[in-house]
Enzyme design. Structure first.
Site, PDB file in Angstrom:
ATOM      1  N   HIS A  22       0.643  -1.247  -0.023  1.00 24.22           N
ATOM      2  CA  HIS A  22      -0.070   0.020  -0.034  1.00 24.22           C
ATOM      3  C   HIS A  22       0.935   1.101  -0.024  1.00 24.22           C
ATOM      4  O   HIS A  22       0.634   2.119  -0.898  1.00 24.22           O
ATOM      5  CB  HIS A  22      -0.899   0.190   1.272  1.00 24.22           C
ATOM      6  N   GLU A  23       1.968   1.215   0.960  1.00 21.43           N
ATOM      7  CA  GLU A  23       2.644   2.345   1.100  1.00 21.43           C
ATOM      8  C   GLU A  23       3.453   2.690  -0.025  1.00 21.43           C
ATOM      9  O   GLU A  23       3.874   3.664  -0.800  1.00 21.43           O
ATOM     10  CB  GLU A  23       3.276   2.466   2.319  1.00 21.43           C
ATOM     11  N   HIS A  26       1.881   4.630  -2.989  1.00 21.94           N
ATOM     12  CA  HIS A  26       2.127   6.005  -2.688  1.00 21.94           C
ATOM     13  C   HIS A  26       3.339   6.584  -2.991  1.00 21.94           C
ATOM     14  O   HIS A  26       3.741   7.405  -3.934  1.00 21.94           O
ATOM     15  CB  HIS A  26       1.765   6.358  -1.324  1.00 21.94           C
TER      16      HIS A  26
END
Length: 446
Positions: A22-23, A26
């Site tokens: 997820h990170e 980003h």
């Protein structure tokens, strides 16, 4: 205690993997948009391990493994030079900021597809969804479902095994009916199953059993397969391979009858007739007691499962990829459907699960093997992706909502409004965490 450590370890691995992806979503898009990333952290709190990359980013693993974050340069907060201002996240266009934020949940969906793809490439042992016993007067019985039939689809959605059936039924919680397609003697037919009196409690029952039907199981024989240590069976010198013929003078036809007879004779000495190596032996056994019922301390042998009920769910690379996309899409739809029913009141908050529930699930799936753990990872990754897209301030979805408003208005949402919204969002998230923890603790106690 060993199971607790196993569950905690599996939980850290599972959450660590989905949070990292997820990170990284980003991070990767931010770098492509020219944003300077100051910190890439897996976990919150005190860093346990950290290092600085050649790109100037500090990478770290922190003490609290319940999430992560990517901290980007903000020229309105961080001290910057004039040359660094263009690398600030807030200096980017609304479209670029939108892309950076949405990349996190998208990475979760990609991770889910990859996990399912790998799972389907490896292959997973599966059992056809053959219906076992039907409870008289139940929803399944009243609808006309019969023992021995194979469930092939639910609401025109193909199902291959009991996991597919369970997910399809979960999707229907709170609905008035579902359509179950079954195959009997090579002929398929659709059966309308009313759900208005379906009382499903996820804490105590399964979706399948709560409808009044059991999973088909191979017949249990009267042959002893295992004997517990220090049990009445061990004290009476019973042996693995013995076939129980009679209990207390009563001839026994099947294992269920044996269980019932022994259950009515706690703390009593009785005669057990067994067949051993072709000979019949009469043994005196003093039954124990467990929960008020007679106890012998043996496990019965089961007959082999019919070969045509067993199969391996395995595909080639292209089919596995298509299967991964389909399963991820179905999970996204299921998660959104459950959230909608939670808001409308069709299902209760007791269906929510938090960190403890995730830890239990991670431990169980990890103990079953890699393919089952991959399936669990995909489920958690999709849940995290969908949750982060909700338009709640503090989540990615809340930021995306502000960017959409900024794009429409032509200017950012006022700082005071954003600050107040973040406080409300934090309150909502803390409340959800407390509810899920309360549910988890209740399930553990029960």
């Amino acid at each position: 205690m060993e199971q607790v450590f196993w569950s905690v370890g599996a939980f850290i691995v599972a959450l660590g993997l989905v949070v990292t992806f997820h990170e990284f979503g980003h991070f990767w898009v931010a770098r492509r948009c020219g944003v300077k990333v100051l910190t890439f952290s897996i976990g919150f709190g005190t860093p346990l391990l950290k290092w600085r990359g050649k790109d100037g980013t500090q990478y770290q693993v922190a003490a609290i493994p319940l999430g992560g974050y990517v901290r980007m340069l903000d020229h309105e907060i961080d001290p910057v030079t004039d040359q660094e201002v263009p690398q600030s996240f807030r200096a980017k266009s609304v479209q670029q900021r939108f892309a950076v934020v949405v990349a996190g949940p998208m990475a979760n969906f990609i991770f889910s597809i990859a996990a399912f793809w790998l799972m389907l490439m490896i292959g997973m042992p599966a059992v056809k969804p053959v219906i076992g016993e039907i409870t008289e007067g139940s929803i399944a019985a009243d609808a006309g479902l019969t023992s021995g039939s194979v469930i092939t689809a639910i609401d025109n959605r193909r199902v291959l095994d009991w996991q597919d059936v369970n997910l399809a039924l979960v999707r229907r919680i709170g609905d008035a009916q579902t359509i179950v397609r079954v195959e009997e003697g090579g002929v398929e037919r659709d059966i309308q199953v009313p759900l208005t009196r379906w009382d499903f409690n996820p804490e105590t029952d399964s979706t399948i059993h709560s409808l009044g039907m059991d999973i088909y199981r191979a017949q249990t024989t009267s042959i002893i397969a295992a004997i517990a240590e220090n049990s009445p069976a061990a004290a009476a010198n019973l042996q693995v391979g013995d076939k129980i013929i009679a209990v207390n003078g009563t001839q026994t036809a099947n294992w269920e009858q044996i269980r019932e007879l022994i259950g009515t004779l706690p703390n009593s000495e009785q005669q057990l007739v067994v067949e051993r190596n072709g000979e019949r032996l009469a043994l005196n056994v003093r039954f124990g007691e467990q929960e008020g019922r007679g106890y012998l301390g043996v496990v019965a042998q089961q007959e082999p499962y019919p070969e045509h009920y067993l199969f391996t769910l395995q595909y080639g690379p292209v089919q596995a990829l298509a299967g991964g996309v389909e399963r991820t899409w179905n999970l996204v739809g299921l998660t959104l459907g459950m959230l909608k029913k939670l808001v409308t009141g069709d299902i209760g908050v007791n269906n929510l699960s938090g960190p403890v529930g995730i830890a239990q699930g991670a431990g169980e799936h990890a103990s079953y093997g890699l393919v089952y753990f991959l399936s669990f990872l995909a489920l958690i990754s999709v849940s995290l992706g969908v949750l982060n897209l909700l338009p709640i301030p503090m989540l990615d979805g809340g930021h995306l909502l502000f960017y959409i408003i900024e794009w429409v208005r032509g200017k950012p949402v006022p700082e005071r409004v954003q600050e107040l919204s973040f406080r409300v969002g934090l309150l909502i998230l803390v409340t959800l965490l407390m509810v899920t923890l309360f549910n988890d603790i209740g399930r553990l106690i029960s």
